[in-house]
Design a protein around this motif. Structure first.
Motif, mmCIF file in Angstrom:
data_model
loop_
_atom_site.group_PDB
_atom_site.id
_atom_site.type_symbol
_atom_site.label_atom_id
_atom_site.label_comp_id
_atom_site.label_asym_id
_atom_site.label_seq_id
_atom_site.Cartn_x
_atom_site.Cartn_y
_atom_site.Cartn_z
ATOM 1 N N THR A 71 4.456 5.678 23.814
ATOM 2 C CA THR A 71 3.839 5.860 25.192
ATOM 3 C C THR A 71 5.195 6.740 26.478
ATOM 4 O O THR A 71 6.385 6.609 25.910
ATOM 5 C CB THR A 71 3.930 4.864 25.820
ATOM 6 O OG1 THR A 71 3.806 3.694 24.935
ATOM 7 C CG2 THR A 71 3.135 4.353 27.407
ATOM 8 N N VAL A 72 4.744 7.618 26.411
ATOM 9 C CA VAL A 72 5.481 8.635 27.884
ATOM 10 C C VAL A 72 5.886 7.585 28.652
ATOM 11 O O VAL A 72 5.272 7.100 29.441
ATOM 12 C CB VAL A 72 5.301 9.467 28.232
ATOM 13 C CG1 VAL A 72 5.658 10.397 29.095
ATOM 14 C CG2 VAL A 72 4.625 10.756 27.059
ATOM 15 N N VAL A 73 7.487 7.407 28.639
ATOM 16 C CA VAL A 73 7.381 6.626 29.924
ATOM 17 C C VAL A 73 8.510 6.723 31.438
ATOM 18 O O VAL A 73 8.319 6.231 32.051
ATOM 19 C CB VAL A 73 8.839 5.002 29.266
ATOM 20 C CG1 VAL A 73 8.008 4.486 29.376
ATOM 21 C CG2 VAL A 73 9.644 5.618 29.183
ATOM 22 N N VAL A 131 3.402 10.370 32.384
ATOM 23 C CA VAL A 131 3.380 9.148 32.180
ATOM 24 C C VAL A 131 2.972 8.550 32.000
ATOM 25 O O VAL A 131 1.403 8.547 32.342
ATOM 26 C CB VAL A 131 4.007 8.729 33.747
ATOM 27 C CG1 VAL A 131 5.082 7.182 33.251
ATOM 28 C CG2 VAL A 131 5.829 9.202 33.837
ATOM 29 N N GLY A 132 2.620 7.323 30.723
ATOM 30 C CA GLY A 132 1.551 6.649 30.201
ATOM 31 C C GLY A 132 0.977 6.940 29.117
ATOM 32 O O GLY A 132 0.325 6.305 28.488
ATOM 33 N N MET A 158 -0.143 8.714 25.888
ATOM 34 C CA MET A 158 -0.013 7.332 24.162
ATOM 35 C C MET A 158 -0.375 8.492 22.945
ATOM 36 O O MET A 158 -0.934 8.757 22.624
ATOM 37 C CB MET A 158 -0.626 5.822 23.939
ATOM 38 C CG MET A 158 -0.591 4.566 25.209
ATOM 39 S SD MET A 158 -1.042 3.420 25.249
ATOM 40 C CE MET A 158 -0.467 2.475 25.554
#
Lengths: 117, 231
Positions: free
Chosen positions: A36-38, A48-49, A51
């Protein structure tokens, strides 16, 4: 309201669909990892978010970049599926990055890789 | 991520609830909030709860610092909605495209033979009159409304309700002349110039679209522009 003629399944977010698929793979008895991009800085291809889900037979769905870091993420996904603890990966343009893969767009992105257990 | 947590998350979303998933990136611990209430994980620090509420309100996943290190807050909100009035040819292109873009789509058309599951598989169809259907769907700030029938009897009541809502996008198909007459009728219903200026008419960005699919692209592009604030 009048009669609802039919009801569909539209509107499930991409991330919800990916989690549903990851659970289905798990039920098939596969090992499954979720990336997941955090965090992102500068221009980055996926928000962000976003997957990516991977299984131990090399199936993958979703994405955490335009494709430039997926290879490195999948490699790390393999490790967490084999029992390694979750890991925070950092991809950027700096030479000092532990990861050799850079983002062509010049941005920086952090990706959390974990097993579905 | 624990299987039980992922299952709980999807169950809550299937019931239409808001969900917030938290991961402590230093420890791998996780927590789940459903409709603002924590249902999984050790009690969260106040500051993290506040950050989660903000993330939820602005529909923006984010990573924040806390006493326990960085916490990734992932928001799973109900989807954007698109209400299409007119189960017409262009709708057949717009509906699947909007679904792909993440919208929960509802198509309204009271005319016999239009809003059928054969023409619109996997989408919510309503054959009530648009005013009644629209009141019931209650468009909010995450809803787009597009009228496609060219028929004032169907389009006008829908636009009337849309203008009294917070819908982030209101589009009406039809030529400039049709649109001018439409605005006169809506004015007669009591809508002022500011309200009427919210209607994108003719709907869609001016990209020279000709085919139904191209027109659908121009409308979806304009919806995206309105949503992401680049107008």
């Amino acid at each position: 309201m009048g009669r609802a003629v039919a009801s569909g399944e539209s509107g499930m977010s991409e991330e919800e669909r990916l989690l549903r698929e990851a659970l289905a793979w798990k039920r098939e008895g596969r090992k499954v990892a979720i990336a997941t991009v955090v965090s992102t800085w500068g221009s980055s291809p996926r928000p962000v978010g976003s997957m990516l889900v991977v299984d131990d037979r090399g199936r993958m769905l979703g994405s955490v970049s335009g494709g430039c870091i997926e290879g490195a993420v999948v490699k790390e996904a393999q490790a967490v599926m084999d029992g390694a603890p979750p890991k925070l990966l950092d991809f950027g343009v700096s030479d000092e990055q532990a990861w050799e893969v850079g983002l062509a767009c010049g941005g920086r992105v952090q990706v959390w890789v974990e097993a579905l257990t | 991520m624990k299987v039980a947590l992922a299952e709980r998350l999807l169950e809550a979303r299937a019931r239409g609830q808001t969900v917030c998933l938290l991961r402590f990136l230093a420890t791998g611990e996780e927590a789940l909030l459903v409709a603002g209430e924590q249902v999984i994980g050790a009690p969260l620090p106040e500051a993290v709860l506040d950050a989660a509420q903000r993330a939820q309100r602005y529909d923006r996943s984010t990573t924040v610092e806390s006493e326990a290190g960085p916490v990734f807050i992932q928001v799973f909100n109900p989807p954007l909605r698109l209400v299409v009035v007119g189960a017409v040819h262009i709708a057949q292109a717009l509906v699947p495209m909007a679904s792909l873009a993440g919208y929960a789509v509802t198509v309204i058309d009271p005319r016999r033979g239009f809003a059928t599951a054969e023409r619109f598989p996997n989408v919510d169809l309503v054959d009530a009159w648009p005013d009644e259907a629209m009141e019931s769907l209650a468009p909010d700030a995450r809803t787009a409304v597009v009228t496609l029938t060219h028929d004032p009897k169907l389009d006008d009541p829908a636009l009337d309700v849309a203008l009294r809502s917070e819908a982030f996008y209101i589009g009406a198909l039809g030529s400039k002349r049709t649109h001018a007459r439409r605005l006169e009728r809506l004015q007669a219903l009591g809508h002022g110039p500011e309200a009427l200026a919210r209607i994108h008419g003719p709907a869609g960005l001016d990209i020279g679209a000709v085919t139904p699919a191209e027109i659908a692209i121009s409308i979806l592009a304009q919806m995206t522009q309105a949503l992401r604030g680049r107008e």
